[in-house]
Design an enzyme around this catalytic site. Sequence first.
Site, short mmCIF file in Angstrom:
data_model
loop_
_atom_site.label_atom_id
_atom_site.label_comp_id
_atom_site.label_asym_id
_atom_site.label_seq_id
_atom_site.Cartn_x
_atom_site.Cartn_y
_atom_site.Cartn_z
N ARG A 43 0.84 -1.20 0.00
CA ARG A 43 0.00 0.00 0.00
C ARG A 43 0.88 1.25 0.00
O ARG A 43 2.01 1.24 0.48
CB ARG A 43 -0.91 0.03 1.24
CG ARG A 43 -2.10 -0.93 1.14
CD ARG A 43 -3.00 -0.81 2.36
NE ARG A 43 -2.33 -1.21 3.57
CZ ARG A 43 -1.79 -0.39 4.46
NH1 ARG A 43 -1.86 0.92 4.30
NH2 ARG A 43 -1.19 -0.86 5.52
N TYR B 94 -1.56 -3.57 -6.97
CA TYR B 94 -1.33 -4.33 -5.74
C TYR B 94 -2.44 -4.23 -4.70
O TYR B 94 -2.89 -3.13 -4.36
CB TYR B 94 -0.02 -3.88 -5.07
CG TYR B 94 0.37 -4.83 -3.98
CD1 TYR B 94 1.07 -5.98 -4.27
CD2 TYR B 94 -0.08 -4.62 -2.68
CE1 TYR B 94 1.36 -6.90 -3.28
CE2 TYR B 94 0.21 -5.54 -1.68
CZ TYR B 94 0.93 -6.68 -1.99
OH TYR B 94 1.19 -7.60 -1.01
N LYS C 141 -9.77 -2.25 1.41
CA LYS C 141 -9.50 -1.11 2.29
C LYS C 141 -10.24 0.15 1.82
O LYS C 141 -10.76 0.92 2.62
CB LYS C 141 -7.99 -0.84 2.39
CG LYS C 141 -7.22 -2.01 3.01
CD LYS C 141 -7.75 -2.35 4.35
CE LYS C 141 -7.30 -3.63 5.01
NZ LYS C 141 -5.94 -4.02 5.10
N HIS D 216 -10.79 -2.36 11.18
CA HIS D 216 -9.68 -3.20 10.70
C HIS D 216 -9.47 -4.31 11.74
O HIS D 216 -8.49 -4.28 12.50
CB HIS D 216 -8.44 -2.32 10.55
CG HIS D 216 -7.29 -2.97 9.82
ND1 HIS D 216 -5.98 -2.57 10.00
CD2 HIS D 216 -7.25 -3.97 8.90
CE1 HIS D 216 -5.18 -3.29 9.22
NE2 HIS D 216 -5.93 -4.15 8.55
N SER E 201 -1.58 -3.52 10.25
CA SER E 201 -1.20 -4.39 9.13
C SER E 201 0.04 -5.22 9.49
O SER E 201 1.01 -4.70 10.04
CB SER E 201 -0.90 -3.53 7.90
OG SER E 201 -2.03 -2.73 7.60
N CYS F 27 0.43 -7.45 11.76
CA CYS F 27 0.69 -7.56 13.20
C CYS F 27 -0.07 -8.72 13.84
O CYS F 27 -0.22 -8.76 15.07
CB CYS F 27 0.37 -6.25 13.90
SG CYS F 27 1.55 -4.96 13.50
N ASP G 20 -9.53 -9.69 8.65
CA ASP G 20 -9.01 -8.35 8.33
C ASP G 20 -10.01 -7.22 8.57
O ASP G 20 -9.61 -6.14 8.98
CB ASP G 20 -8.53 -8.31 6.88
CG ASP G 20 -7.61 -7.13 6.57
OD1 ASP G 20 -6.67 -6.89 7.36
OD2 ASP G 20 -7.84 -6.44 5.56
N ARG H 282 1.92 -12.14 -0.53
CA ARG H 282 0.60 -12.50 0.02
C ARG H 282 0.00 -13.68 -0.73
O ARG H 282 0.41 -14.02 -1.85
CB ARG H 282 -0.34 -11.31 -0.09
CG ARG H 282 0.16 -10.09 0.68
CD ARG H 282 -0.85 -9.51 1.59
NE ARG H 282 -0.25 -8.51 2.48
CZ ARG H 282 -0.80 -8.15 3.63
NH1 ARG H 282 -1.92 -8.71 4.05
NH2 ARG H 282 -0.22 -7.24 4.40
P1 GTP Z 1 -2.73 -7.52 7.36
O1 GTP Z 1 -3.25 -8.58 6.45
O2 GTP Z 1 -1.57 -6.75 6.77
O3 GTP Z 1 -3.78 -6.58 7.86
O4 GTP Z 1 -2.02 -8.22 8.59
P2 GTP Z 1 -2.39 -9.25 9.75
O5 GTP Z 1 -2.66 -8.47 11.00
O6 GTP Z 1 -3.42 -10.22 9.33
O7 GTP Z 1 -0.99 -9.95 9.97
P3 GTP Z 1 -0.56 -11.48 10.02
O8 GTP Z 1 -1.43 -12.31 10.92
O9 GTP Z 1 -0.42 -11.96 8.64
O10 GTP Z 1 0.87 -11.37 10.73
C1 GTP Z 1 1.99 -10.98 10.07
C2 GTP Z 1 3.25 -11.20 10.84
O11 GTP Z 1 3.09 -11.21 12.26
C3 GTP Z 1 3.92 -12.49 10.46
O12 GTP Z 1 5.28 -12.23 10.28
C4 GTP Z 1 3.69 -13.37 11.67
O13 GTP Z 1 4.66 -14.35 11.78
C5 GTP Z 1 3.71 -12.36 12.82
N1 GTP Z 1 2.93 -12.82 13.98
C6 GTP Z 1 1.61 -13.12 14.00
N2 GTP Z 1 1.22 -13.54 15.23
C7 GTP Z 1 2.32 -13.47 16.01
C8 GTP Z 1 2.56 -13.77 17.39
O14 GTP Z 1 1.67 -14.15 18.15
N3 GTP Z 1 3.83 -13.58 17.85
C9 GTP Z 1 4.83 -13.14 17.03
N4 GTP Z 1 6.04 -12.98 17.56
N5 GTP Z 1 4.64 -12.86 15.73
C10 GTP Z 1 3.41 -13.02 15.22
C1 SPV Z 2 -3.08 -4.38 5.09
O1 SPV Z 2 -2.11 -3.76 4.65
O2 SPV Z 2 -3.62 -4.09 6.19
C2 SPV Z 2 -3.64 -5.53 4.35
C3 SPV Z 2 -3.14 -5.77 2.99
O3 SPV Z 2 -4.51 -6.22 4.85
S1 SPV Z 2 -3.86 -4.72 1.82
O4 SPV Z 2 -5.03 -5.37 1.26
O5 SPV Z 2 -2.87 -4.48 0.78
O6 SPV Z 2 -4.29 -3.48 2.44
MN MN Z 3 -5.21 -5.36 6.81
#
Ligand code: GTP
Ligand code: SPV
Ligand code: MN
Length: 594
Positions: free
Chosen positions: A70, A198, A207, A227, A249, A251, A278, A367
Amino acid sequence: MASSLESLNRWVEDVARLTEPAEIYWCSGSDGENRLLIEKMLANGDLHALNPDTHPGCHLHRSSPTDVARVEHLTYICTSNRDDAGPNNHWMSPAEAHDKIDALFAGSMRGRTMYVVPYCMGPIDSPISRCGVEITDSPYVVANMRIMTRMGANALNRIEQDGSFVKGLHSTGELDPDKRLIMHFPEELSIKSIGSGYGGNALLGKKCHALRIGSWQARSEGWLAEHMLIVGIENPQGETRYIAAAFPSACGKTNLAMLIPPQSYREAGWKVWTVGDDICWMTPGEDGRLWAINPEAGYFGVAPGTDTKTNPNALKMIQRNTIFTNVGVTADNQPWWEGLSEGEPVKDWQGRDYDPAIGPAAHPNARFTVSARQCPSWSEKAEAAQGVPISAIVFGGRRPSLIPLVFEAKDWAHGVLVGAAMGSETTAAATGAVGVLRRDSMAMKPFCGYNFADYFAHWLSFDKPDAKLPKIFHVNWFRKGEDGKFLWPGFGENLRVLEWILGRCEETAGAHETAVGFVPDAADLNLDGLDISAVASQQLLDVDTEGWRSEVEAIGEYLEGFGARMPQRLKDEQRRIADALASDPVSNARAANG
Ligand code: GTP
Ligand code: SPV
Ligand code: MN
């Protein structure tokens, strides 16, 4: 009265006049249509087939190398009054924005097919759902929208009944970062995006619609567009409670939404059900509770780090019918990313021979796009028209220090402050520096379509006498010890924290009160069978009064930055906590005892 279909037809004609496509194609969402699109993309290089034996129906897309995340600096909220967008957004006047972006759209679809993509965000029969139409010249966007939304003929039928829809215009343009803009016109319920193919820049239902325009609609209609993931936790008695959690994002939303319980929990009968990973649309029900739907039908999840140890459900889910974007590949053409324990990459995400000296195999923001129904923990409630009732709202971010593993807000207004005060280290989900701590209120900094001060006021407004609001919590899986390592194992073990959270909602779990909220003692959490030292658990739950004093002062400055629109109620809440910290002997006493 002009019907919504007449207005749609007129808009399609206007756009065609501006962008000059070679042809116009209305998407039905059928399987045959999808097959033809995929064949076309395999022929023109937009997609590469992956190993059909190990990954049937899976394809790889390689973005332009400067188009991999983004672009917050190119994202605008275009309201007639600048203050309505607020200091949390980039703003441009609607007239100037239309002029600027239409100049880029002029002739942008020459020689290309213009796809008209009707979609519904949310179950097709849900009163909470809202529809939109995306016009795009990217077949990759069409294929993704087909997975991520209820796309095609059913959506078009609903649009005819609803009488209104969000208009989203998208063109990949020249994929030139200097000719890239993502514009939102909440007053017109429209979006214009050019120059990127993207994710969040181009899949306009996600979003742009479900959060930026959605939050604007939600404010005027009395609901919340957030979110947040939505997860159902089934206890050994067979009762399922739903939690909505906002993390910025990359996290941990996808991971928490589909976590696999630790073995002892599985044996005891705990189960986890994924409703969304999400986005969450929440609306007060007649019973006073908040009811939530996931407006999406698929997941656009972060690939790196997804493995059998961290997220086995996700790994199973993406073995078939998945689009991978910007991952590496192995010698036998399987997708590969950093953190995957099996296989070795031979090509990187740009299709170059893999060489660790020039960079990772997968882009850090690589992704997968996959239908939600493929998730082994998919909840049938994801299709429930009325949604699911939310018992707890959880905020969280990447905070290497200060913020405890978990704490509970005293009441709704305190919880709104906790959300507003959220901070997190930036990630690869957006272009720019990674690992920089910034405020990301409710994980909505890049996604709130209006002034945060008004947004916080909207949140506060749910606190009505007959409301049965969820309790609000804050978690931090990312606190680090002196050795720089995470103190908390995370992933599946996070269920231990969710159990405490639900225990607080049912008034069965213990906690002690601190100036910043209710915090569990180590004994209040189930840490059985967990390899964690007493020192680490003490550190994880510690509330450092000194550190919190400066944090709460910084939160006060942040709130002041929004000027007169900031609700007094939130400022009072900040003051209350600052005062409590000023006279707080708790942490000192604990330090002396510990
Ligand atoms: P968006 O799709 O971008 O909104 O992100 P999301 O919040 O769905 O993130 P996602 O669950 O894909 O997490 C991304 C990163 O966080 C990865 O590198 C994971 O390995 C890390 N992660 C997720 N949960 C944990 C956790 O409980 N502990 C740690 N240390 N890392 C975590
Ligand atoms: C984020 O960045 O929070 C995502 C991926 O979930 S995107 O759809 O590119 O915004
Ligand atoms: Mn997101």
